[in-house]
Motif scaffolding. Structure first.
Motif, short mmCIF file in Angstrom:
data_model
loop_
_atom_site.label_atom_id
_atom_site.label_comp_id
_atom_site.label_asym_id
_atom_site.label_seq_id
_atom_site.Cartn_x
_atom_site.Cartn_y
_atom_site.Cartn_z
N VAL A 139 31.72 -29.74 7.39
CA VAL A 139 31.71 -29.54 6.01
C VAL A 139 30.99 -30.81 5.47
O VAL A 139 30.37 -30.75 4.23
CB VAL A 139 33.19 -29.53 5.35
CG1 VAL A 139 33.86 -31.13 5.74
CG2 VAL A 139 33.19 -29.38 3.90
N PHE A 140 30.77 -31.97 6.20
CA PHE A 140 30.17 -33.06 5.57
C PHE A 140 28.65 -32.75 5.38
O PHE A 140 27.94 -33.50 4.23
CB PHE A 140 29.95 -34.37 6.61
CG PHE A 140 31.53 -34.53 6.96
CD1 PHE A 140 32.15 -35.43 6.37
CD2 PHE A 140 32.10 -34.23 8.22
CE1 PHE A 140 33.41 -35.92 6.60
CE2 PHE A 140 33.46 -34.66 8.61
CZ PHE A 140 34.11 -35.55 7.61
N LEU A 141 27.94 -31.99 6.08
CA LEU A 141 26.48 -31.67 5.83
C LEU A 141 26.44 -30.66 4.57
O LEU A 141 25.18 -30.89 3.98
CB LEU A 141 25.91 -30.66 7.05
CG LEU A 141 26.03 -31.59 8.36
CD1 LEU A 141 25.24 -30.86 9.40
CD2 LEU A 141 25.26 -32.90 8.18
N ALA A 142 27.57 -30.06 4.09
CA ALA A 142 27.33 -29.35 2.95
C ALA A 142 27.83 -30.02 1.69
O ALA A 142 27.84 -29.34 0.59
CB ALA A 142 28.08 -27.84 3.17
N LEU A 143 28.10 -31.01 1.63
CA LEU A 143 28.77 -31.66 0.73
C LEU A 143 27.60 -31.92 -0.77
O LEU A 143 28.00 -31.63 -1.87
CB LEU A 143 29.27 -33.17 0.64
CG LEU A 143 30.37 -33.18 1.85
CD1 LEU A 143 30.86 -34.71 2.07
CD2 LEU A 143 31.68 -32.50 0.90
N VAL A 144 26.43 -32.33 -0.31
CA VAL A 144 25.61 -32.35 -1.40
C VAL A 144 25.16 -31.24 -2.23
O VAL A 144 25.17 -30.97 -3.18
CB VAL A 144 24.51 -33.24 -1.20
CG1 VAL A 144 23.35 -33.42 -2.10
CG2 VAL A 144 24.72 -34.56 -0.55
N PRO A 145 24.66 -30.34 -1.03
CA PRO A 145 24.57 -28.98 -1.94
C PRO A 145 25.66 -28.25 -2.28
O PRO A 145 25.51 -27.42 -3.35
CB PRO A 145 23.79 -27.98 -0.72
CG PRO A 145 24.38 -28.65 0.63
CD PRO A 145 24.17 -30.00 0.24
N LEU A 146 26.90 -28.17 -1.76
CA LEU A 146 27.97 -27.59 -2.29
C LEU A 146 28.30 -28.30 -3.64
O LEU A 146 28.81 -27.56 -4.69
CB LEU A 146 29.24 -27.87 -1.48
CG LEU A 146 30.52 -27.33 -1.73
CD1 LEU A 146 30.33 -25.88 -1.80
CD2 LEU A 146 31.63 -27.67 -0.60
N PHE A 147 28.26 -29.69 -3.80
CA PHE A 147 28.44 -30.25 -5.38
C PHE A 147 27.59 -29.58 -6.29
O PHE A 147 27.99 -29.26 -7.49
CB PHE A 147 28.05 -31.82 -5.20
CG PHE A 147 28.02 -32.58 -6.59
CD1 PHE A 147 29.36 -32.88 -7.00
CD2 PHE A 147 27.10 -32.77 -7.06
CE1 PHE A 147 29.40 -33.76 -8.10
CE2 PHE A 147 27.06 -33.40 -8.24
CZ PHE A 147 28.14 -33.88 -8.91
N PHE A 148 26.35 -29.28 -5.78
CA PHE A 148 25.36 -28.83 -7.21
C PHE A 148 25.67 -27.37 -7.35
O PHE A 148 25.50 -26.82 -8.50
CB PHE A 148 23.75 -29.18 -6.55
CG PHE A 148 23.38 -30.56 -6.83
CD1 PHE A 148 23.04 -31.13 -7.99
CD2 PHE A 148 23.31 -31.18 -5.59
CE1 PHE A 148 22.70 -32.43 -7.86
CE2 PHE A 148 22.71 -32.56 -5.60
CZ PHE A 148 22.59 -33.09 -6.81
N VAL A 149 26.05 -26.54 -6.45
CA VAL A 149 26.33 -25.17 -6.54
C VAL A 149 27.55 -25.14 -7.36
O VAL A 149 27.53 -24.11 -8.50
CB VAL A 149 26.49 -24.57 -5.09
CG1 VAL A 149 27.38 -23.09 -5.37
CG2 VAL A 149 25.11 -24.28 -4.43
N VAL A 150 28.45 -25.64 -6.96
CA VAL A 150 29.71 -25.63 -7.90
C VAL A 150 29.52 -26.22 -9.24
O VAL A 150 30.15 -25.52 -10.21
CB VAL A 150 30.97 -26.48 -7.25
CG1 VAL A 150 32.03 -26.55 -8.21
CG2 VAL A 150 31.21 -25.91 -5.85
#
Length: 299
Positions: A139-150
């Motif tokens: 999940v660490f690798l997805a934090l930045v794109p996940l932040f922008f998607v949400v």
């Protein structure tokens, strides 16, 4: 020339002597494994017990005698943590988020797993391995794109966004576990239900889900523990309004503030309140977890 009657005792003695080294090795292995389990149990239980005892002590007792028992039980520590530190509000927020995320995860995961296990269609293995591949993606690798998607979806700082992220994060394990479990269920029951006029929708909800109850309970408990103890995702996706914080965020803020203020008694009380639901769920459903993990092997 040796008769059969004379050869039988010799063979029995030889077999017993051959078994002795094996039994001795098994005995050493059992002692080592039991000793390791005892050490592991002590390392797990003693810190929890110390935290629970410290939650009833005063700050002076914690600093003067951290390993001793409290002279009097200070139940006001729990009240101050529940109200003054807003642990009660964070506790209820976590219940809402975890209940929604676990329900959504189980509904979507069970439906997808049933289709992968029972139906043949083009691309089934490819889609299944896409789900399984999610287990290897940290999940660490997805934090930045996940932040922008949400944030672009307008769900930043909302319970709905956190519930959807929790469900997506837990879906690969749920699908992987339940697919293997649905494959162990007898096909004759499903075929009999279809012959009797049961549709695919009713077959899934009225026949297959009740049969898969041990596996569903096991996965639901694992997801509950994972969502309840989640810290990184709320810290990233629930910034801002403190009234919507979950328990992990509230405990982090409490640990920082009470560490500087020196109110360790309220801190230990808040930590104990957070741990109690996890222990209660494990104690109440440990038999269901064990039966769910072994049901696929016993059938």
């Amino acid at each position: 020339m040796t008769t059969l009657d004379e050869a039988a005792p010799v063979a029995a003695t030889t077999a017993r002597s051959a078994d002795r080294p094996v039994r001795r090795e098994l005995g050493v292995a059992n002692v080592f494994s039991h000793g390791f389990l005892l050490v592991w149990t002590a390392l797990t239980v003693l810190p929890l017990l110390w935290m629970f005892v410290s939650s009833f002590k005063s700050n002076g007792e914690i600093l003067a005698d951290p390993w001793g028992l409290p002279e009097t039980l200070h139940f006001d520590n729990w009240a101050r943590a529940w109200t003054g530190a807003h642990i009660g509000r964070y506790f209820l927020n976590s219940l809402v988020v975890v209940a929604g995320s676990v329900s959504l995860t189980m509904l979507m995961g069970a439906t997808a797993a049933y289709v992968f296990a029972r139906y043949e269609f083009r691309g089934r293995q490819f889609v299944y391995y896409l789900f399984v591949g999610g287990l290897m993606f940290p999940v660490f690798l997805a934090l930045v794109p996940l932040f922008f998607v949400v944030r672009n979806a307008g769900l930043f700082g909302t319970w709905t966004g956190l519930i959807l992220v929790y469900a997506a994060y837990s879906l690969p394990f749920t699908v992987f576990f339940l697919t293997a479990f649905f494959r162990t269920l007898p096909t004759s029951v499903a075929e009999a239900a279809l012959v009797d006029g049961c549709g695919h929708f009713r077959l899934f909800f009225r026949v297959m889900l009740p049969m898969a109850r041990p596996g569903l309970i096991s996965v639901a408990i694992f997801n509950f523990l994972s969502h309840w103890n989640q810290f990184l995702l709320p810290q990233v996706l629930m910034q801002g309004d403190e009234s919507k914080w979950v328990l992990a965020q509230g405990l982090f803020a409490l640990s920082v503030s009470q560490g500087y203020a020196g109110d360790y008694a309220r801190l230990f009380a808040g930590l104990t309140i957070a741990v109690l639901p996890v222990l209660a769920v494990y104690v109440a459903f440990q038999r269901q977890v064990q039966s769910g993990l072994t049901a696929g092997q016993l059938k």
